[in-house]
Design a protein around this motif. Structure first.
Motif, PDB file in Angstrom:
ATOM      1  N   GLU A 165      -0.820  14.607 -18.633  1.00  0.00           N
ATOM      2  CA  GLU A 165      -1.685  14.824 -17.582  1.00  0.00           C
ATOM      3  C   GLU A 165      -0.997  14.153 -16.358  1.00  0.00           C
ATOM      4  OE1 GLU A 165      -5.647  12.635 -16.074  1.00  0.00           O
ATOM      5  OE2 GLU A 165      -4.940  12.109 -17.921  1.00  0.00           O
ATOM      6  N   LEU A 166      -1.207  15.293 -15.438  1.00  0.00           N
ATOM      7  CA  LEU A 166      -0.268  14.689 -14.232  1.00  0.00           C
ATOM      8  C   LEU A 166      -0.645  13.315 -13.581  1.00  0.00           C
ATOM      9  CD1 LEU A 166       1.720  15.353 -11.915  1.00  0.00           C
ATOM     10  CD2 LEU A 166      -0.043  16.555 -10.578  1.00  0.00           C
ATOM     11  N   TYR A 167       0.119  12.538 -13.309  1.00  0.00           N
ATOM     12  CA  TYR A 167      -0.145  11.364 -12.745  1.00  0.00           C
ATOM     13  C   TYR A 167      -0.047  11.270 -11.225  1.00  0.00           C
ATOM     14  CZ  TYR A 167       0.280   6.555 -10.773  1.00  0.00           C
ATOM     15  OH  TYR A 167       0.064   5.429 -10.009  1.00  0.00           O
ATOM     16  N   VAL A 168       1.342  11.694 -10.703  1.00  0.00           N
ATOM     17  CA  VAL A 168       1.633  11.750  -9.339  1.00  0.00           C
ATOM     18  C   VAL A 168       2.860  12.663  -9.226  1.00  0.00           C
ATOM     19  CG1 VAL A 168       3.064   9.779  -9.038  1.00  0.00           C
ATOM     20  CG2 VAL A 168       1.524  10.683  -7.261  1.00  0.00           C
ATOM     21  N   ARG A 169       2.990  13.411  -7.967  1.00  0.00           N
ATOM     22  CA  ARG A 169       4.068  13.867  -7.476  1.00  0.00           C
ATOM     23  C   ARG A 169       4.430  13.212  -6.122  1.00  0.00           C
ATOM     24  NH1 ARG A 169       2.811  19.999  -6.997  1.00  0.00           N
ATOM     25  NH2 ARG A 169       0.936  19.049  -6.338  1.00  0.00           N
ATOM     26  N   PHE A 170       5.809  12.997  -5.966  1.00  0.00           N
ATOM     27  CA  PHE A 170       6.078  12.343  -4.749  1.00  0.00           C
ATOM     28  C   PHE A 170       7.554  12.694  -4.291  1.00  0.00           C
ATOM     29  CE2 PHE A 170       7.424   9.380  -8.041  1.00  0.00           C
ATOM     30  CZ  PHE A 170       8.689   8.797  -7.692  1.00  0.00           C
TER      31      PHE A 170
ATOM     32  N   PRO B  42       7.887   4.235  -8.795  1.00  0.00           N
ATOM     33  CA  PRO B  42       8.557   5.140  -7.751  1.00  0.00           C
ATOM     34  C   PRO B  42       9.549   4.227  -6.868  1.00  0.00           C
ATOM     35  CG  PRO B  42       6.264   5.490  -7.707  1.00  0.00           C
ATOM     36  CD  PRO B  42       6.417   4.305  -8.680  1.00  0.00           C
ATOM     37  N   VAL B  43      10.409   4.897  -6.136  1.00  0.00           N
ATOM     38  CA  VAL B  43      11.469   4.088  -5.507  1.00  0.00           C
ATOM     39  C   VAL B  43      11.476   4.733  -4.089  1.00  0.00           C
ATOM     40  CG1 VAL B  43      13.951   3.589  -4.866  1.00  0.00           C
ATOM     41  CG2 VAL B  43      13.113   3.513  -7.444  1.00  0.00           C
ATOM     42  N   ALA B  44      11.142   3.960  -3.034  1.00  0.00           N
ATOM     43  CA  ALA B  44      11.101   4.420  -1.540  1.00  0.00           C
ATOM     44  C   ALA B  44      10.300   5.760  -1.609  1.00  0.00           C
ATOM     45  CB  ALA B  44      12.271   4.493  -1.128  1.00  0.00           C
ATOM     46  N   ALA B  45       9.006   5.806  -1.995  1.00  0.00           N
ATOM     47  CA  ALA B  45       8.522   7.058  -1.984  1.00  0.00           C
ATOM     48  C   ALA B  45       7.968   7.213  -0.372  1.00  0.00           C
ATOM     49  CB  ALA B  45       6.990   6.705  -2.841  1.00  0.00           C
ATOM     50  N   HIS B  46       7.988   8.333   0.094  1.00  0.00           N
ATOM     51  CA  HIS B  46       7.755   8.915   1.485  1.00  0.00           C
ATOM     52  C   HIS B  46       6.202   9.135   1.373  1.00  0.00           C
ATOM     53  CE1 HIS B  46       9.365   9.931   5.458  1.00  0.00           C
ATOM     54  NE2 HIS B  46       8.375  10.944   5.350  1.00  0.00           N
ATOM     55  N   GLY B  47       5.534   8.204   1.691  1.00  0.00           N
ATOM     56  CA  GLY B  47       4.002   8.510   1.926  1.00  0.00           C
ATOM     57  C   GLY B  47       3.346   8.846   0.572  1.00  0.00           C
ATOM     58  N   GLY B  48       2.145   8.878   0.788  1.00  0.00           N
ATOM     59  CA  GLY B  48       0.915   9.161  -0.288  1.00  0.00           C
ATOM     60  C   GLY B  48       0.660   8.013  -0.969  1.00  0.00           C
ATOM     61  N   SER B  49       0.084   7.857  -2.239  1.00  0.00           N
ATOM     62  CA  SER B  49      -0.317   6.683  -2.891  1.00  0.00           C
ATOM     63  C   SER B  49       0.343   6.896  -4.297  1.00  0.00           C
ATOM     64  CB  SER B  49      -1.877   6.648  -3.095  1.00  0.00           C
ATOM     65  OG  SER B  49      -2.231   5.505  -3.666  1.00  0.00           O
ATOM     66  N   THR B  50       1.348   6.080  -4.536  1.00  0.00           N
ATOM     67  CA  THR B  50       2.161   6.069  -5.577  1.00  0.00           C
ATOM     68  C   THR B  50       2.371   4.587  -6.206  1.00  0.00           C
ATOM     69  OG1 THR B  50       4.359   5.959  -4.286  1.00  0.00           O
ATOM     70  CG2 THR B  50       3.323   8.278  -4.615  1.00  0.00           C
ATOM     71  N   PRO B  51       1.324   4.086  -6.705  1.00  0.00           N
ATOM     72  CA  PRO B  51       1.523   2.619  -7.162  1.00  0.00           C
ATOM     73  C   PRO B  51       2.270   2.744  -8.640  1.00  0.00           C
ATOM     74  CG  PRO B  51      -0.715   3.501  -7.725  1.00  0.00           C
ATOM     75  CD  PRO B  51      -0.038   4.475  -6.728  1.00  0.00           C
ATOM     76  N   PRO B  52       3.137   1.771  -9.117  1.00  0.00           N
ATOM     77  CA  PRO B  52       3.720   1.710 -10.279  1.00  0.00           C
ATOM     78  C   PRO B  52       2.759   2.009 -11.301  1.00  0.00           C
ATOM     79  CG  PRO B  52       4.527   0.028  -8.860  1.00  0.00           C
ATOM     80  CD  PRO B  52       3.399   0.600  -8.192  1.00  0.00           C
ATOM     81  N   LEU B  53       3.160   2.509 -12.515  1.00  0.00           N
ATOM     82  CA  LEU B  53       2.200   2.796 -13.485  1.00  0.00           C
ATOM     83  C   LEU B  53       2.787   2.097 -14.822  1.00  0.00           C
ATOM     84  CD1 LEU B  53      -0.157   4.572 -14.433  1.00  0.00           C
ATOM     85  CD2 LEU B  53       1.138   6.385 -15.195  1.00  0.00           C
ATOM     86  N   VAL B  54       1.707   1.338 -15.717  1.00  0.00           N
ATOM     87  CA  VAL B  54       2.067   0.482 -16.670  1.00  0.00           C
ATOM     88  C   VAL B  54       1.604   1.752 -17.946  1.00  0.00           C
ATOM     89  CG1 VAL B  54       1.776  -1.122 -18.331  1.00  0.00           C
ATOM     90  CG2 VAL B  54       2.150  -1.542 -15.869  1.00  0.00           C
ATOM     91  N   VAL B  55       2.575   1.933 -19.023  1.00  0.00           N
ATOM     92  CA  VAL B  55       2.089   2.893 -19.776  1.00  0.00           C
ATOM     93  C   VAL B  55       2.215   2.598 -21.322  1.00  0.00           C
ATOM     94  CG1 VAL B  55       2.322   5.352 -20.991  1.00  0.00           C
ATOM     95  CG2 VAL B  55       2.503   4.822 -18.232  1.00  0.00           C
TER      96      VAL B  55
END
Length: 299
Positions: free
Chosen positions: A160-165, A201-214
């Motif tokens: 499942e896609l979580y995020v693209r950044f 994510p490292v220095a994501a440029h915009g969007g909403s990309t919080p760290p994810l614990v899996v």
């Protein structure tokens, strides 16, 4: 559970490439001579410093790392395929992986010979890059842009896609590694014993990309678009000479064995001692004020 003592006949040594080691090395040599043990140096890729005859990690009873956490990580990787325990000795300040300081080399070895130690099993993250045989990361895997342009990262969990950044890259860390690059990039610290990895994510440029614990039983896939400059990959701080495009993770429980003593500092206490974690200024100011008021009352 504490293990029974036994003779240490052959010690494999991994050393820091340039940190002063004379005192610790002299103590280690004195202990081996006194106990009739052999001291050899385990070859490490890119390590040119030679302090002992070469020896295979598969043939030793114990691997000793003289240096700091980076040296101990290298020793853990060398020892893991042969299930050998690693004793990290800090030639500097104690870190997360070192069990004792350079001032107590002989005392630590005496305790090991007497069975007064514990095995601390460290998990790893197996990372298959573009379908190749997995590399193992004890701390973290980092995908980072190679040039001036950003990379585009897609994160998928169980398909499942979580995020693209777009940004500088992404860090995938174990609980042990979560207090290193992950924390610096704004990710959470995972407490010791947590069965999870954290994707930051490292220095994501915009969007909403919080760290994810899996959870460790989930599969994680990272899709990498390197752009014009491309991307590079690092395992536990070591740069690998290939460009990643598709990354898949797997959990490797009990990958490596670290020596731990009963009186060892706990992980969170160590982070506080080294001031990697600090209380807020407001709380510290309150403590100072209460201490000053108490001193006045006691006069």
């Amino acid at each position: 559970m504490s293990l029974a003592g036994g003779p240490i006949d052959r010690i494999g040594l991994v050393v820091h490439p340039h940190r002063p080691l004379l005192g610790a090395l002299a103590a280690l040599e004195a202990w081996t001579q006194r106990h009739g043990a052999e001291l050899v140096q385990v070859p490490i890729a890119g390590q040119d410093r030679v302090v002992a005859p070469p020896g295979d990690a598969a043939t030793v009873d114990l691997v000793v790392a003289l240096g700091g956490d980076g040296t101990t990580l290298a020793a853990l990787h060398a020892a893991a395929p042969h299930a050998k325990p690693v004793l990290g000795i800090a030639c500097g300040s104690l870190g997360a992986l070192t069990a004792t300081s350079a001032d107590d080399v002989e005392g630590a070895l005496d305790r090991m010979a007497a069975g007064d130690w514990h095995r601390r099993a460290l998990p790893g993250v197996g990372v298959s890059v573009d379908g190749k045989v997995p590399y193992i990361a004890i701390n973290d895997l980092v995908v980072v842009r190679r040039g001036a342009n950003q990379v585009v990262i897609g994160v998928y969990v169980d398909g499942e896609l979580y995020v693209r950044f777009a940004g500088d890259g992404v860090v995938i860390a174990t609980p042990l590694g979560s207090s290193a690059y992950t924390m610096a990039a704004g990710g959470p610290i995972l407490a010791t014993g947590t069965e999870a990895i954290v994707i930051t994510p490292v220095a994501a440029h915009g969007g909403s990309t919080p760290p994810l614990v899996v959870g460790v039983r989930s599969s994680v896939r990272i899709a990498v678009e390197g752009g014009h400059g491309g991307a590079r990959i690092e395992f536990d701080g070591q740069i690998k000479d290939f460009e990643p495009h598709a990354i898949e993770t797997s959990w490797r429980e009990d990958y490596a064995t670290l020596v731990r003593f009963d009186d060892a500092e706990r992980t969170l206490a160590g982070l506080r001692r080294r001031r990697i974690i600090t209380d807020s200024p407001r709380v510290l100011a309150r403590d100072d004020r209460e201490a000053a008021e108490g001193a006045v009352l006691s006069e």
